[in-house]
Design an enzyme around this catalytic site. Structure first.
Site, PDB file in Angstrom:
ATOM      1  N   GLU A 245     -11.994  -4.599  43.558  1.00  0.00           N
ATOM      2  CA  GLU A 245     -11.686  -5.833  44.290  1.00  0.00           C
ATOM      3  C   GLU A 245     -11.068  -5.409  45.616  1.00  0.00           C
ATOM      4  O   GLU A 245      -9.891  -5.074  45.690  1.00  0.00           O
ATOM      5  CB  GLU A 245     -10.731  -6.706  43.469  1.00  0.00           C
ATOM      6  CG  GLU A 245     -10.460  -8.071  44.085  1.00  0.00           C
ATOM      7  CD  GLU A 245      -9.305  -8.055  45.072  1.00  0.00           C
ATOM      8  OE1 GLU A 245      -9.560  -8.109  46.310  1.00  0.00           O
ATOM      9  OE2 GLU A 245      -8.159  -7.965  44.626  1.00  0.00           O
TER      10      GLU A 245
ATOM     11  N   ASP B 175      -9.740 -17.349  42.442  1.00  0.00           N
ATOM     12  CA  ASP B 175      -8.761 -17.782  43.440  1.00  0.00           C
ATOM     13  C   ASP B 175      -9.352 -18.753  44.467  1.00  0.00           C
ATOM     14  O   ASP B 175      -8.617 -19.271  45.306  1.00  0.00           O
ATOM     15  CB  ASP B 175      -8.189 -16.568  44.178  1.00  0.00           C
ATOM     16  CG  ASP B 175      -7.134 -15.827  43.375  1.00  0.00           C
ATOM     17  OD1 ASP B 175      -6.496 -16.468  42.518  1.00  0.00           O
ATOM     18  OD2 ASP B 175      -6.944 -14.622  43.595  1.00  0.00           O
TER      19      ASP B 175
ATOM     20  N   ASP C  23      -8.268  -5.261  40.077  1.00  0.00           N
ATOM     21  CA  ASP C  23      -7.752  -6.260  41.000  1.00  0.00           C
ATOM     22  C   ASP C  23      -6.815  -5.594  42.007  1.00  0.00           C
ATOM     23  O   ASP C  23      -5.994  -4.740  41.645  1.00  0.00           O
ATOM     24  CB  ASP C  23      -7.003  -7.340  40.212  1.00  0.00           C
ATOM     25  CG  ASP C  23      -6.666  -8.543  41.062  1.00  0.00           C
ATOM     26  OD1 ASP C  23      -7.597  -9.158  41.601  1.00  0.00           O
ATOM     27  OD2 ASP C  23      -5.466  -8.856  41.192  1.00  0.00           O
TER      28      ASP C  23
END
Length: 502
Positions: free
Chosen positions: A345, A398, A298
């Site tokens: 990501e 998200d 991430d």
């Protein structure tokens, strides 16, 4: 590294059905693996699996290496002889479609403490040996974590940087004294980690045996109030006197927030990490690869340059980009651990330097369909612009669900999507976007389960920059029907993503 053409489902374990108010690693997790296999899905992507703190965010955990004990299945503890059905006699009626953390945590904790006491007094020789082996092999992080959590409980949950100075600064005499005083509490935290990893290992083995690999999520940053920062303050930008985060992590204003995202975590002291050949990070990757097959990093761009916000700021606007030694870091990781199965990501403000770092190590980047229709044909999220070495998502944790996004997006994006598709099929816009993802040239396609189920905004997992009300959604067992599995299987096979053996 590039991956074979394949697909999978994004779902956090807390979302499983369970009579204990939160998804766990019991039989419903195995049923989900069966659903994946029957649907020709080869990946199960989860969010971070660590023990969560305030806000219940899996991206703000008390440890970067520990597991979330709330995922332990009490039913499996019955099978081990550590609990009995009588222990569940007074369970309340939990909501079926969400996790009520305030009610779940005390009830689950009481069950785990009872199991721990039974383990102390009635564990078999085989169980005791397995427990001691676990404690010895995980000691490099487990000892600090168990002591940290025991101390946190002794301080009524207060953050470590508010403890007595001798404990905050880890003075050896003070730590030795507390280790003696908190022996039972430390044992409890080691026990629940043992149980988490034992249950998770069994589930992972079942997934792998059924052709499903697990994609784990590793946040680039760790929580300020964590065993990691407390035990290794030299690796983080914290004030030596107060323990406060001297430079906080976040991102500047973007698609998700006009004021950016201020996460509050301390950024890394990369200079000190370099001096020790990134030892802490190597251990973190090793720990992660103990229980997942592929790692999604991430906020990958933070390894090239990271947004640092000075202490005292209330938004992320007044930060600055600081260079990070990403090239050297991943070279060391590759040297010590081999060619790693990593997904990057790479969303947000991505520069040519970030792309060069990603491509140097052949990490697949991410493409999100919900970002594809708001600009022009040069938009990198449009499927005809994808490279093969990429992972396409309809949306992420998200984002809103595909149906929720379509119902609320502006007319310009909606019109572009409809022109791109030609029309909405009778199956619904969620299946149109699933088909678009599966049909793309991206090697991997990952679909949130909410989109497979055709759910709206009520099933959204997270609203970025909001501290409460997230990470709660759950599904009910009856929704994973054979009809749904067959529909997903047909499309997966049609677009060349089925397992070779199918």
């Amino acid at each position: 590294m590039p991956f074979p053409r394949s697909s999978g489902i994004l779902l956090h374990p807390t979302c499983f059905p369970s009579r204990f108010g939160i998804g766990d690693l019991g039989d419903k997790a195995y049923h989900f693996i069966d659903f994946l296999k029957d649907s020709y899905q080869q990946y199960w992507q989860v969010l971070p699996l660590g023990p969560t703190g305030y806000g219940n965010s899996p991206y703000m955990c008390y440890s970067a290496m520990a597991g979330n004990h709330l995922l332990i299945s009490p039913d499996k503890l019955v099978n081990e002889g550590l609990l009995s059905e009588e222990d569940f006699a007074n369970l309340p009626e939990f909501p079926a479609d969400k996790v009520d953390f305030e009610r779940v945590i005390p009830i689950k904790t009481n069950l785990l403490k009872k199991a721990c006491e039974n383990f102390k007094h009635h564990a078999t020789a085989i169980q005791r040996k397995a427990f001691h082996t676990f404690c010895n092999t995980r000691g490099y992080w487990l000892n600090n974590y168990a002591l940290f959590m025991a101390l946190k409980d002794a301080h009524n949950g207060a953050s470590w940087y508010t403890w007595e100075l001798e404990l905050a600064k880890r003075e050896p005499t003070a730590l030795a004294r507390m280790e003696h005083e908190l022996t039972q509490e430390i044992f409890y935290y080691k026990f629940i980690q043992y149980e988490f990893f034992r249950q998770w290992s069994e589930l992972k083995n079942y997934a792998n045996q059924n052709g499903v690999d697990i994609i784990g999520d590793i946040p680039i940053y760790v929580a300020h109030d964590s065993a990691d920062v407390w035990a290794n303050p030299e690796f983080f930008a914290v004030d030596e006197e107060t323990g406060a985060a001297a430079l906080m992590a976040g991102v500047p204003p973007d698609y998700f927030s006009a004021t950016g995202q201020l996460w509050g975590n301390p950024v890394y002291n990369w200079e000190e990490l370099q001096k020790q050949d990134f030892k802490w990070w190597v251990e973190r990757f090793e720990a992660m690869l103990d229980y997942v097959d592929i790692i999604r990093i991430d906020h990958f761009r933070g390894f090239e340059a990271y947004w640092a916000v000075p202490q005292g700021e209330e938004t992320a606007i007044n930060g600055e980009w600081i260079k990070a030694p990403g090239g050297e870091f991943f070279a060391v990781i590759k040297q010590k651990l081999g060619k790693l199965p990593i997904l990057a990501e790479d969303l947000g403000i991505i520069t040519e330097e970030v792309e060069a770092l990603r491509d140097r190590f052949e990490f697949p980047g991410m493409k999100v369909l919900q970002f594809a229709f708001g600009s022009d044909p040069g938009n990198p999220f449009l499927p005809f612009n994808y490279p093969r070495n990429a992972v396409v998502y309809t949306g992420t944790h998200d984002n809103d669900t595909s149906l929720g996004w379509f119902n609320t997006t502006n007319d310009y994006e909606k019109q572009n999507l409809l022109l791109y598709l030609g029309n909405i099929s009778p199956d619904g816009i969620n299946w149109d976007l699933i088909r678009l993802a599966l049909s793309s040239v991206a090697n991997q396609a990952i679909i949130p389960l909410q989109d497979v189920l055709g759910l709206g905004t009520q099933a959204r997992m997270n609203y970025p920059s909001t501290a409460e009300g997230n990470w709660e959604w759950r599904y009910q067992q009856e929704v994973l029907t054979k009809e749904l599995s067959d529909r997903l299987k047909i499309l997966t096979n049609l677009y060349g993503r089925a397992p070779i053996s199918s």
